[in-house]
Write an enzyme that holds these catalytic residues in place. Structure first.
Site, PDB file in Angstrom:
ATOM      1  N   HIS A  45      25.086  19.688 -18.821  1.00  0.00           N
ATOM      2  CA  HIS A  45      23.749  19.542 -19.283  1.00  0.00           C
ATOM      3  C   HIS A  45      23.081  20.530 -18.846  1.00  0.00           C
ATOM      4  CE1 HIS A  45      22.958  18.110 -15.288  1.00  0.00           C
ATOM      5  NE2 HIS A  45      23.927  17.261 -15.444  1.00  0.00           N
ATOM      6  N   GLU A 101      31.741  19.234 -10.086  1.00  0.00           N
ATOM      7  CA  GLU A 101      30.663  19.799 -10.731  1.00  0.00           C
ATOM      8  C   GLU A 101      29.954  20.900 -10.122  1.00  0.00           C
ATOM      9  OE1 GLU A 101      27.286  16.833 -10.980  1.00  0.00           O
ATOM     10  OE2 GLU A 101      26.571  17.943 -12.702  1.00  0.00           O
ATOM     11  N   ASP A 138      22.827  20.628  -8.690  1.00  0.00           N
ATOM     12  CA  ASP A 138      23.627  19.354  -9.161  1.00  0.00           C
ATOM     13  C   ASP A 138      25.265  19.588  -8.808  1.00  0.00           C
ATOM     14  OD1 ASP A 138      24.430  17.032 -10.185  1.00  0.00           O
ATOM     15  OD2 ASP A 138      23.867  17.422 -12.262  1.00  0.00           O
ATOM     16  N   ASP A 155       0.792  -1.206  -0.058  1.00  0.00           N
ATOM     17  CA  ASP A 155       0.011   0.065   0.080  1.00  0.00           C
ATOM     18  C   ASP A 155       1.009   1.363   0.036  1.00  0.00           C
ATOM     19  OD1 ASP A 155      -2.281  -1.380   0.041  1.00  0.00           O
ATOM     20  OD2 ASP A 155      -2.560  -1.617   2.068  1.00  0.00           O
ATOM     21  N   HIS A 171      32.420  11.002 -20.081  1.00  0.00           N
ATOM     22  CA  HIS A 171      31.226  11.622 -20.342  1.00  0.00           C
ATOM     23  C   HIS A 171      31.312  12.966 -20.745  1.00  0.00           C
ATOM     24  CE1 HIS A 171      31.767  13.699 -16.729  1.00  0.00           C
ATOM     25  NE2 HIS A 171      32.074  12.681 -15.769  1.00  0.00           N
ATOM     26  N   ARG A 188      35.032  13.664  -9.953  1.00  0.00           N
ATOM     27  CA  ARG A 188      34.391  14.669 -10.603  1.00  0.00           C
ATOM     28  C   ARG A 188      34.257  16.048  -9.853  1.00  0.00           C
ATOM     29  NH1 ARG A 188      30.909  11.335 -12.116  1.00  0.00           N
ATOM     30  NH2 ARG A 188      29.144  11.492 -10.367  1.00  0.00           N
ATOM     31  N   ASP A 232      27.944  13.143  -5.705  1.00  0.00           N
ATOM     32  CA  ASP A 232      27.348  13.912  -6.758  1.00  0.00           C
ATOM     33  C   ASP A 232      26.074  13.747  -6.057  1.00  0.00           C
ATOM     34  OD1 ASP A 232      25.901  14.535  -8.768  1.00  0.00           O
ATOM     35  OD2 ASP A 232      26.991  13.247 -10.189  1.00  0.00           O
ATOM     36  N   GLU A 236      30.991  19.860 -15.274  1.00  0.00           N
ATOM     37  CA  GLU A 236      31.449  18.836 -14.645  1.00  0.00           C
ATOM     38  C   GLU A 236      32.567  17.688 -15.276  1.00  0.00           C
ATOM     39  OE1 GLU A 236      28.300  15.569 -14.335  1.00  0.00           O
ATOM     40  OE2 GLU A 236      26.677  17.238 -15.193  1.00  0.00           O
ATOM     41  N   TYR A 287      38.705   9.043 -14.464  1.00  0.00           N
ATOM     42  CA  TYR A 287      38.046   7.960 -13.592  1.00  0.00           C
ATOM     43  C   TYR A 287      39.143   6.867 -14.219  1.00  0.00           C
ATOM     44  CZ  TYR A 287      33.811  10.831 -13.731  1.00  0.00           C
ATOM     45  OH  TYR A 287      33.247  11.751 -13.691  1.00  0.00           O
ATOM     46  N   HIS A 308      27.453   6.084 -12.024  1.00  0.00           N
ATOM     47  CA  HIS A 308      26.104   6.114 -11.562  1.00  0.00           C
ATOM     48  C   HIS A 308      25.847   5.152 -10.256  1.00  0.00           C
ATOM     49  CE1 HIS A 308      23.907   8.218 -15.388  1.00  0.00           C
ATOM     50  NE2 HIS A 308      24.824   8.916 -14.742  1.00  0.00           N
ATOM     51  N   HIS A 322      18.641  16.768 -15.561  1.00  0.00           N
ATOM     52  CA  HIS A 322      18.929  16.948 -17.205  1.00  0.00           C
ATOM     53  C   HIS A 322      17.862  17.655 -17.800  1.00  0.00           C
ATOM     54  CE1 HIS A 322      22.043  13.300 -16.757  1.00  0.00           C
ATOM     55  NE2 HIS A 322      22.089  14.089 -16.174  1.00  0.00           N
TER      56      HIS A 322
HETATM   57  N1  GLY Z   1      23.662  13.881 -11.098  1.00  0.00           N
HETATM   58  C1  GLY Z   1      23.813  13.636 -12.321  1.00  0.00           C
HETATM   59  C2  GLY Z   1      24.560  14.350 -13.257  1.00  0.00           C
HETATM   60  O1  GLY Z   1      25.679  15.060 -12.771  1.00  0.00           O
HETATM   61  O2  GLY Z   1      24.301  14.301 -14.479  1.00  0.00           O
HETATM   62 MN    MN Z   2      25.305  16.868 -13.773  1.00  0.00          MN
HETATM   63 MN    MN Z   3      25.615  15.441 -10.803  1.00  0.00          MN
END
Ligand code: GLY
Ligand code: MN
Ligand code: MN
Length: 436
Positions: A354, A407, A271, A39, A350, A405, A260, A384, A388, A243, A361
């Site tokens: 974004h 960011e 972010d 529930d 990456h 990273r 992150d 960002e 790695y 991720h 995003h």
């Molecule tokens: N936290 C997701 C990104 O950095 O795109």
């Molecule tokens: Mn991001």
């Molecule tokens: Mn991020």
């Protein structure tokens, strides 16, 4: 009332959208409630397009915009008030509240949508909707269209054009206005304070979840109800999983911790990523790679200004990272060739950012007619860069298990840019000082 804005802001957004429509009717549903188990439901979060136009935070709602309709251009279908249901499940605005508090010209029970909507579509040339998001809604749109078509013998015309609402609406959402930026600045400050708390409290032997709790305690305490996305709290080898969200490992002396995470405020995302040593002191290899990522971020910031194109910050980050990897001996060869052949992707796989807004995003095209779009004041995005090097990398093992990273969130201003998340340090000395 849930909304942080003056209700006029939503009216202005709807007017703006209706001006860019050429007649027709726009139909915008909100997200459904989703079941988690038994529930229990997932915490409710309205659809971003719907919320942007309405500030209305209740499920089972559909907004309809009818530019030029004499009886009112904005109709909200929503749940009626119900003492018994409200006792169990919480307050509802009801039809009166939809009009009085949320500025609808007309409000109808959501149960009447199937009766009323085909009538609103009669003799309209176009229907604007974002299809492909909610399959139940897509089927409804077809059903309403078919119902109007059945009335053709009475001389009624059904819309003959179906227009994707996303394009118009998402171009509008891409440029953040003053009120949105005020919220996003605050979201950035809350997130920064949470990351600072994580740095201050982190010690070898804690679990990733425990550091997450320290950070998210600050998010909640400062007024953020949800995170903008599940926090990534990744120590040691986990920092190389982009991720990673298990967040259940013990943090070891000598490892890095990559976090992150961002607070959401009135549905606006922030972010931030930061990477720091669990024990408060960077090792030689960690320091060498960290300095490259930080230099890449600074180089990217320099081209965050009106008139530069969207891809420039990424290009600058790639140049600095590739050069840095050559300097420390992890890449070998001629710089331009390493960039052209994407050799850096072994370590930086990456992109550098974004759009950021109601969605982490966020919406908005990155290219126009196959050209990177030009940056304009009011655009908000992340910067960002990262490096790695996982366990399976062929490079010397002294570089292994280092994922970095950094960011931050940036808004383009007339004179350049503003970093919304700068309160949390990035310089090595500042981080080590904070953690001491
Ligand atoms: N936290 C997701 C990104 O950095 O795109
Ligand atoms: Mn991001
Ligand atoms: Mn991020």
């Amino acid at each position: 009332m849930n909304t942080a804005f003056n209700i006029d802001i939503y009216q202005q957004r709807r007017s703006h959208l209706m001006q860019s429509m050429s007649g027709g009717v726009a139909v915008i549903p909100t997200s459904p409630i989703r079941s988690r188990n038994g529930d229990v439901e997932y915490q409710y979060r309205p659809d971003s397009d719907f919320y942007y136009l309405t500030g209305f935070n209740e499920p089972d709602s559909v907004a309809v915009l009818c530019p030029g309709r004499a009886a009112g251009e904005y109709i909200l279908f929503c749940r009626e008030k119900d003492d018994d249901k409200e006792l169990w499940y919480g307050r509802r605005a009801g039809l009166e509240g939809a009009v009085e508090k949320y500025g609808a010209d007309d409000a109808f029970p959501i149960e009447d949508l199937d009766d009323i909507l085909p009538r609103l579509l009669e003799d309209q040339e176009k229907i604007y909707a974002s299809l492909g998001r909610y399959s139940d809604f897509d089927a409804k749109v077809m059903q309403w269209m078919n119902e109007v078509k059945l009335r053709s013998r009475r001389g009624i015309h059904a819309p003959h054009e179906m227009v994707d609402l996303s394009y118009l609406l998402h171009e509008q959402r891409l440029i953040k206005r003053k009120d949105e930026l005020t919220i996003m600045q605050r979201a950035g400050k809350i997130s920064a304070a949470g990351h600072i708390r994580a740095m201050e409290t982190c010690k070898p032997g804690m679990t990733e979840h425990q550091v997450q709790a320290e950070m998210e305690y600050i998010f909640r305490k400062m007024g953020s109800t949800y995170n903008a996305y599940p926090s990534i709290v990744a120590g040691g080898e986990n920092s190389c999983i982009l991720h990673y969200i298990d967040n259940n490992a013990v943090l070891n002396d000598g490892d890095l911790l990559l976090i992150d995470a961002g607070a959401e405020l009135d549905c606006y995302a922030s972010d931030i990523s930061r990477t720091f040593p669990v024990n408060g002191k960077f090792s030689g290899e960690q320091r060498a790679l960290y300095e490259i990522v930080l230099a890449a971020q600074h180089a990217a910031f320099e081209v965050c200004k009106p008139g530069e194109h969207w891809n420039r910050p990424h290009e600058r980050a790639v140049e600095v990272i590739t050069e840095g990897l050559v300097d420390v001996g992890l890449l070998k060869g001629e710089l331009n060739e390493l960039i052209e052949t994407h050799a850096y992707r072994e370590f930086y796989m990456h992109r550098t950012g974004h759009w950021l807004g109601l969605d982490v995003h966020d919406v908005g095209d990155y290219q126009i007619e196959q050209q990177w779009r030009v940056l304009e004041p009011g655009m908000v995005f992340t910067v960002e860069p990262g490096i790695y090097i996982g366990k399976n990398s062929k490079v010397d093992s002294r570089w292994h298990d280092i994922g970095i990273r950094i960011e931050d969130d940036v808004v383009i201003r007339k004179a350049g840019h503003e970093v919304l998340t700068k309160a949390v340090p990035t310089a090595i000395d500042d981080i080590e000082h904070l953690m001491a």
